[in-house]
Design an enzyme around this catalytic site. Structure first.
Site, PDB file in Angstrom:
ATOM      1  N   GLY A 296       6.546  30.870   7.860  1.00  0.00           N
ATOM      2  CA  GLY A 296       5.254  30.379   7.325  1.00  0.00           C
ATOM      3  C   GLY A 296       4.375  31.474   6.755  1.00  0.00           C
ATOM      4  O   GLY A 296       3.329  31.160   6.180  1.00  0.00           O
TER       5      GLY A 296
ATOM      6  N   SER B  53     -18.034  27.532  22.166  1.00  0.00           N
ATOM      7  CA  SER B  53     -16.608  27.359  22.473  1.00  0.00           C
ATOM      8  C   SER B  53     -15.824  28.606  22.097  1.00  0.00           C
ATOM      9  O   SER B  53     -14.770  28.877  22.664  1.00  0.00           O
ATOM     10  CB  SER B  53     -16.041  26.139  21.743  1.00  0.00           C
ATOM     11  OG  SER B  53     -16.217  26.275  20.347  1.00  0.00           O
TER      12      SER B  53
ATOM     13  N   SER C 198     -11.087  28.615   2.900  1.00  0.00           N
ATOM     14  CA  SER C 198     -10.168  29.727   3.155  1.00  0.00           C
ATOM     15  C   SER C 198      -9.149  29.863   2.040  1.00  0.00           C
ATOM     16  O   SER C 198      -8.789  28.873   1.384  1.00  0.00           O
ATOM     17  CB  SER C 198      -9.447  29.434   4.477  1.00  0.00           C
ATOM     18  OG  SER C 198      -8.346  30.273   4.623  1.00  0.00           O
TER      19      SER C 198
ATOM     20  N   LYS D  28      -9.067  22.608   5.896  1.00  0.00           N
ATOM     21  CA  LYS D  28      -9.858  23.274   4.850  1.00  0.00           C
ATOM     22  C   LYS D  28      -9.655  22.556   3.514  1.00  0.00           C
ATOM     23  O   LYS D  28     -10.597  22.343   2.758  1.00  0.00           O
ATOM     24  CB  LYS D  28      -9.470  24.759   4.750  1.00  0.00           C
ATOM     25  CG  LYS D  28      -9.849  25.557   5.998  1.00  0.00           C
ATOM     26  CD  LYS D  28     -11.345  25.538   6.257  1.00  0.00           C
ATOM     27  CE  LYS D  28     -11.731  26.134   7.580  1.00  0.00           C
ATOM     28  NZ  LYS D  28     -13.137  25.933   7.965  1.00  0.00           N
TER      29      LYS D  28
ATOM     30  N   ASP E  78     -24.625  26.087  18.037  1.00  0.00           N
ATOM     31  CA  ASP E  78     -23.299  26.554  18.451  1.00  0.00           C
ATOM     32  C   ASP E  78     -23.024  25.946  19.831  1.00  0.00           C
ATOM     33  O   ASP E  78     -23.939  25.803  20.636  1.00  0.00           O
ATOM     34  CB  ASP E  78     -23.274  28.091  18.527  1.00  0.00           C
ATOM     35  CG  ASP E  78     -21.882  28.657  18.356  1.00  0.00           C
ATOM     36  OD1 ASP E  78     -21.646  29.421  17.410  1.00  0.00           O
ATOM     37  OD2 ASP E  78     -20.988  28.312  19.187  1.00  0.00           O
TER      38      ASP E  78
ATOM     39  N   TYR F 280      -4.660  23.296  10.695  1.00  0.00           N
ATOM     40  CA  TYR F 280      -5.872  24.068  10.389  1.00  0.00           C
ATOM     41  C   TYR F 280      -6.055  24.189   8.879  1.00  0.00           C
ATOM     42  O   TYR F 280      -7.122  23.890   8.333  1.00  0.00           O
ATOM     43  CB  TYR F 280      -5.827  25.464  11.023  1.00  0.00           C
ATOM     44  CG  TYR F 280      -6.922  26.369  10.494  1.00  0.00           C
ATOM     45  CD1 TYR F 280      -8.246  26.190  10.876  1.00  0.00           C
ATOM     46  CD2 TYR F 280      -6.639  27.383   9.559  1.00  0.00           C
ATOM     47  CE1 TYR F 280      -9.266  26.991  10.360  1.00  0.00           C
ATOM     48  CE2 TYR F 280      -7.643  28.184   9.036  1.00  0.00           C
ATOM     49  CZ  TYR F 280      -8.961  27.990   9.437  1.00  0.00           C
ATOM     50  OH  TYR F 280      -9.963  28.771   8.919  1.00  0.00           O
TER      51      TYR F 280
ATOM     52  N   LEU G 298     -21.300  19.782  18.047  1.00  0.00           N
ATOM     53  CA  LEU G 298     -21.506  18.948  16.851  1.00  0.00           C
ATOM     54  C   LEU G 298     -20.580  17.729  16.819  1.00  0.00           C
ATOM     55  O   LEU G 298     -20.751  16.847  15.977  1.00  0.00           O
ATOM     56  CB  LEU G 298     -21.301  19.794  15.587  1.00  0.00           C
ATOM     57  CG  LEU G 298     -22.389  20.851  15.353  1.00  0.00           C
ATOM     58  CD1 LEU G 298     -21.878  21.954  14.428  1.00  0.00           C
ATOM     59  CD2 LEU G 298     -23.638  20.218  14.760  1.00  0.00           C
TER      60      LEU G 298
HETATM   61  N1  LIG Z   1     -12.304  34.574  10.372  1.00  0.00           N
HETATM   62  C1  LIG Z   1     -11.471  34.287   9.391  1.00  0.00           C
HETATM   63  O1  LIG Z   1     -10.496  35.009   9.156  1.00  0.00           O
HETATM   64  C2  LIG Z   1     -11.703  33.072   8.513  1.00  0.00           C
HETATM   65  C3  LIG Z   1     -11.012  32.953   7.293  1.00  0.00           C
HETATM   66  C4  LIG Z   1     -11.220  31.821   6.498  1.00  0.00           C
HETATM   67  C5  LIG Z   1     -12.113  30.836   6.914  1.00  0.00           C
HETATM   68  N2  LIG Z   1     -12.756  30.971   8.107  1.00  0.00           N
HETATM   69  C6  LIG Z   1     -13.673  29.906   8.536  1.00  0.00           C
HETATM   70  O2  LIG Z   1     -14.972  30.470   8.681  1.00  0.00           O
HETATM   71  C7  LIG Z   1     -15.669  29.790   9.718  1.00  0.00           C
HETATM   72  C8  LIG Z   1     -16.195  30.815  10.708  1.00  0.00           C
HETATM   73  O3  LIG Z   1     -15.110  31.583  11.198  1.00  0.00           O
HETATM   74  P1  LIG Z   1     -15.296  32.700  12.315  1.00  0.00           P
HETATM   75  O4  LIG Z   1     -14.181  33.654  12.156  1.00  0.00           O
HETATM   76  O5  LIG Z   1     -16.677  33.157  12.323  1.00  0.00           O
HETATM   77  O6  LIG Z   1     -14.989  31.810  13.605  1.00  0.00           O
HETATM   78  P2  LIG Z   1     -15.666  31.851  15.058  1.00  0.00           P
HETATM   79  O7  LIG Z   1     -14.791  31.061  15.958  1.00  0.00           O
HETATM   80  O8  LIG Z   1     -16.007  33.229  15.436  1.00  0.00           O
HETATM   81  O9  LIG Z   1     -17.028  31.045  14.791  1.00  0.00           O
HETATM   82  C9  LIG Z   1     -17.104  29.645  14.827  1.00  0.00           C
HETATM   83  C10 LIG Z   1     -18.278  29.284  15.736  1.00  0.00           C
HETATM   84  O10 LIG Z   1     -18.416  27.855  15.743  1.00  0.00           O
HETATM   85  C11 LIG Z   1     -18.659  27.421  17.065  1.00  0.00           C
HETATM   86  N3  LIG Z   1     -18.175  26.033  17.130  1.00  0.00           N
HETATM   87  C12 LIG Z   1     -16.904  25.584  16.998  1.00  0.00           C
HETATM   88  N4  LIG Z   1     -16.881  24.239  17.142  1.00  0.00           N
HETATM   89  C13 LIG Z   1     -18.150  23.830  17.356  1.00  0.00           C
HETATM   90  C14 LIG Z   1     -18.758  22.567  17.584  1.00  0.00           C
HETATM   91  N5  LIG Z   1     -18.043  21.440  17.659  1.00  0.00           N
HETATM   92  N6  LIG Z   1     -20.109  22.524  17.762  1.00  0.00           N
HETATM   93  C15 LIG Z   1     -20.857  23.649  17.717  1.00  0.00           C
HETATM   94  N7  LIG Z   1     -20.325  24.883  17.517  1.00  0.00           N
HETATM   95  C16 LIG Z   1     -18.983  24.972  17.336  1.00  0.00           C
HETATM   96  C17 LIG Z   1     -17.892  28.408  17.943  1.00  0.00           C
HETATM   97  O11 LIG Z   1     -18.398  28.483  19.265  1.00  0.00           O
HETATM   98  C18 LIG Z   1     -18.079  29.714  17.190  1.00  0.00           C
HETATM   99  O12 LIG Z   1     -19.233  30.413  17.633  1.00  0.00           O
HETATM  100  C19 LIG Z   1     -14.712  28.772  10.285  1.00  0.00           C
HETATM  101  O13 LIG Z   1     -14.950  27.537   9.656  1.00  0.00           O
HETATM  102  C20 LIG Z   1     -13.358  29.312   9.886  1.00  0.00           C
HETATM  103  O14 LIG Z   1     -12.394  28.291   9.789  1.00  0.00           O
HETATM  104  C21 LIG Z   1     -12.583  32.065   8.907  1.00  0.00           C
END
Ligand SMILES: NC(=O)c1ccc[n+]([C@@H]2O[C@H](COP(=O)([O-])OP(=O)(O)OC[C@H]3O[C@@H](n4cnc5c(N)ncnc54)[C@H](O)[C@@H]3O)[C@@H](O)[C@H]2O)c1
Length: 338
Positions: free
Chosen positions: A298, A34, A125, A154, A31, A150, A59
């Site tokens: 939207g 960010s 998603s 996906k 992680d 965004y 990453l």
């Molecule tokens: N929460 C929702 O409602 C939801 C719904 C559908 C899909 N998603 C997807 O699920 C995944 C997780 O979502 P979440 O809600 O836990 O989000 P979140 O932001 O809480 O978690 C994402 C994590 O990835 C880390 N991160 C981001 N870019 C990075 C990079 N370049 N290198 C290393 N770490 C990095 C962030 O620091 C964070 O800890 C995401 O891909 C999101 O798009 C989330």
């Protein structure tokens, strides 16, 4: 079994790390913090009694990704949560989203396809469905043009994985299309940590309930739904987390049908914005200050999952009710502000 969880300190990632550790997996988290904090490691350790290995890494830095896989050459599976997820920000800064959500995905797949066998779970998603023509939404509902960069990441992310699986039979992947994950761990050791103004309904509600925000805006009450507000499928984050463990085991046990599969993760039940507000009022014993304002451009009117495929093929079913999820979200908010 050793699992890499990218974004493992984030909202869904941290809950998944807990479930993986509870099932005996050794977890390595990458992680870049960010959208999370290193303190989440303490919460995970308190719940499971085990501290996962943590590598702070961005990453987007391809040489770092390559070095990671060179050093950890015994990873059995990767669950890839790391991404940027704010819809509004993605409109303002699309290239950040294409780089972080798609560039990074490509780097990961480039490394995984070098291996003799690799297993990959992708966070997708329900946004890929847009306003679906039929409800509940099945996995074979058509993917609609994305409403935001965004959402597009996906859709394109799924295509990238599918195309890569097509020519790499040694790579097995599952895309999980989440509906609306909410709530916190019942121990209240980990939960959602929105930075700035929350983008999602649940943290906005709990922050309004605790007095951090003055008022919740309900965007439109004249939609063609029973009470006129929009309908979503809210699913407890622990249920979502458990589905990842089930999906990973499916790949590890080679029970998958084809090397690219897609599953919806939802409860199958739609709840309107007003129902969610009433659930909050019920579990917290507080009246929520909210006001109905104009529709927001939207917004999809209704989206809820057909969960048959996940129930029958994956053998997973969401267990928590909306009130359960709400209670954990409220307990978490109370803990954060205490
Ligand atoms: N929460 C929702 O409602 C939801 C719904 C559908 C899909 N998603 C997807 O699920 C995944 C997780 O979502 P979440 O809600 O836990 O989000 P979140 O932001 O809480 O978690 C994402 C994590 O990835 C880390 N991160 C981001 N870019 C990075 C990079 N370049 N290198 C290393 N770490 C990095 C962030 O620091 C964070 O800890 C995401 O891909 C999101 O798009 C989330």
């Amino acid at each position: 079994m050793k699992v890499l969880v990218t974004g493992g300190l984030g909202f869904i990632g941290s809950h998944t790390v807990v479930e993986l550790q509870n099932e005996g997996f050794e977890v390595v988290i990458i992680d870049n913090l960010s959208n999370s904090s290193e303190d989440v490691l303490v919460g995970i350790e308190t719940i499971t009694g085990k501290k996962p290995i943590f590598e702070k890494m961005d990453l987007r830095n391809k040489p770092d990704v390559q070095q990671f896989f060179a050093k950890h050459n015994n990873i059995d599976g990767v669950i890839h949560f790391a991404a940027s997820k704010a819809v509004g920000e993605s409109v303002e800064n699309p290239l950040l989203y294409y780089e972080n959500n798609l560039g990074v995905l490509v780097y990961m797949l480039q490394e995984l396809t070098k291996q003799d066998k690799s297993n990959f779970i992708f966070s997708s998603s329900c946004t890929v469905y847009g306003q679906a023509d039929k409800l509940p939404i099945t996995e074979d509902a058509p993917v609609k043009p994305a409403e935001s960069p965004y959402g597009n990441t996906k859709q394109v992310g799924e295509e990238i994985i599918k195309d890569t699986c097509n020519v790499n039979p040694q790579l097995a992947a599952i895309a999980l299309r989440y509906f609306n994950p909410i709530g916190a761990h019942p121990t209240v050791e980990i939960g959602e940590l929105p930075i700035g103004v929350p983008q999602n309904l649940l943290p906005y509600i709990t922050q309004t309930g605790i007095g951090l925000r003055e008022q919740l805006s309900v965007f439109g009450d004249d939609y063609p739904t029973e009470d006129g507000t929009c309908i979503r499928d809210y699913i407890h984050v622990v249920d979502v987390a458990k589905a990842h463990v089930v999906a990973l085991k499916r790949l590890l046990d080679q029970k998958n049908e084809g090397n690219y599969e897609v599953f919806n993760l939802g409860t199958g039940k739609g709840s309107s914005v007003l129902e969610v507000i009433h659930s909050f009022e019920k579990v917290s014993g507080k009246n929520l200050n909210y006001k109905v304002v104009d529709r927001r451009p939207g917004d999809v009117i209704q989206a809820y999952a057909d969960t048959k495929k996940a129930n029958q093929v994956l053998g997973w079913k969401a267990q928590s009710t909306l009130d359960d999820s709400m209670k954990s979200a409220w307990d978490w908010e109370l803990k954060l502000r205490s």
